[in-house]
Write a protein that holds these residues in place. Structure first.
Motif, PDB file in Angstrom:
ATOM      1  N   ASN A   1     -44.943  51.527 -31.795  1.00 48.27           N
ATOM      2  CA  ASN A   1     -44.673  51.438 -30.353  1.00 48.27           C
ATOM      3  C   ASN A   1     -43.348  50.738 -30.082  1.00 48.27           C
ATOM      4  O   ASN A   1     -42.592  51.144 -29.203  1.00 48.27           O
ATOM      5  CB  ASN A   1     -45.800  50.692 -29.638  1.00 48.27           C
TER       6      ASN A   1
ATOM      7  N   ASN B   1     -40.487  53.067 -30.726  1.00 48.40           N
ATOM      8  CA  ASN B   1     -40.298  54.130 -29.724  1.00 48.40           C
ATOM      9  C   ASN B   1     -39.104  53.843 -28.830  1.00 48.40           C
ATOM     10  O   ASN B   1     -38.506  54.757 -28.275  1.00 48.40           O
ATOM     11  CB  ASN B   1     -41.548  54.271 -28.844  1.00 48.40           C
TER      12      ASN B   1
ATOM     13  N   ASN C   1     -48.981  56.516 -27.189  1.00 48.19           N
ATOM     14  CA  ASN C   1     -47.546  56.816 -27.065  1.00 48.19           C
ATOM     15  C   ASN C   1     -46.913  57.238 -28.389  1.00 48.19           C
ATOM     16  O   ASN C   1     -45.684  57.239 -28.522  1.00 48.19           O
ATOM     17  CB  ASN C   1     -46.803  55.595 -26.511  1.00 48.19           C
ATOM     18  N   ILE C   2     -47.744  57.563 -29.369  1.00 46.96           N
ATOM     19  CA  ILE C   2     -47.199  58.023 -30.654  1.00 46.96           C
ATOM     20  C   ILE C   2     -47.134  59.550 -30.621  1.00 46.96           C
ATOM     21  O   ILE C   2     -48.179  60.216 -30.532  1.00 46.96           O
ATOM     22  CB  ILE C   2     -48.110  57.575 -31.835  1.00 46.96           C
TER      23      ILE C   2
END
Ligand SMILES: Cc1cc2nc3c(=O)[nH]c(=O)nc-3n(C[C@H](O)[C@H](O)[C@H](O)COP(=O)(O)OP(=O)(O)OC[C@H]3O[C@@H](n4cnc5c(N)ncnc54)[C@H](O)[C@@H]3O)c2cc1C
Length: 166
Positions: free
Chosen positions: A18, A21, A115-116
């Motif tokens: 995360n 990202n 959110n991957i």
């Protein structure tokens, strides 16, 4: 662009991903040995204020209120006679933005996983060798290899990855 391999997609590996990202100079891939996550399992996890600070930096504070609890006290009870030994006031560790929190472990994993991008996590990974003599070359059970610049080992308390490094 530097490539980072993350071995183990548990709490640590997913949290680190995360953070990445938001990094333009790094790309990553997570190798997870399980075939998927079980977001239905019901075990609980309690999170200290320090860990909540880190999680809030990636949006944890936006989880619906129904998914989290904020206990204010822990009682310590003697196992053989159920007498109370002491208690701890948990609110003393809180600040206005970060509170001692409990939730389902699966809810935490789901949050970290959401959110991957799908292509950045490889389930059913079977890593057979990690060669770090010249960069990082990871070999898999199907005789394929992949090269990386950095390696994050986050495969948990029973980590075997270190024994695969040559
Ligand atoms: C019963 C219990 C209760 C706990 N309660 C709490 C609590 O309330 N609060 C708290 O803060 N901590 C708690 N902990 C500790 C917490 O679970 C760990 O600190 C945390 O899970 C560590 O995260 P991790 O990502 O390092 O490892 P893990 O969460 O174990 O994740 C490791 C991941 O790596 C994968 N993996 C393993 N080997 C390989 C491999 N060779 N290749 C690819 N993938 C691999 C695994 O499948 C897993 O997904 C508890 C632990 C236990 C056992």
């Amino acid at each position: 662009m530097k490539k980072i391999a993350i071995i183990g997609g548990g709490i640590s590996g997913l949290y680190f991903a995360n953070l990445l990202n938001n990094e333009k100079d790094f790309e990553y891939k997570i190798f997870e040995k399980k075939d998927n996550y079980n977001f239905l399992e019901g075990y609980g996890i309690q999170l200290s204020v320090n860990s909540i600070k880190l999680l809030n930096s990636i949006g944890f504070k936006n989880l619906p209120a129904s998914e989290v609890s904020f206990p204010t006290k822990v009682n310590f009870i003697q196992a053989n006679n159920s007498k109370k030994i002491c208690d701890i006031d948990l609110t003393q560790f809180n600040d206005s933005l970060n509170r001692y929190t409990t939730l389902k472990r699966s809810t935490l994993l789901k949050f970290l996983f959401q959110n991957i991008p799908q292509e950045k996590i490889k389930f059913n990974s079977n890593i057979t060798k990690v060669d770090n003599s010249n960069g990082i070359r990871i070999s898999f059970g199907d005789n394929k290899n992949e090269e990386f610049d950095y390696l994050i080992i986050s495969d948990g308390i029973f980590s075997k990855t270190r024994s695969l490094i040559f």
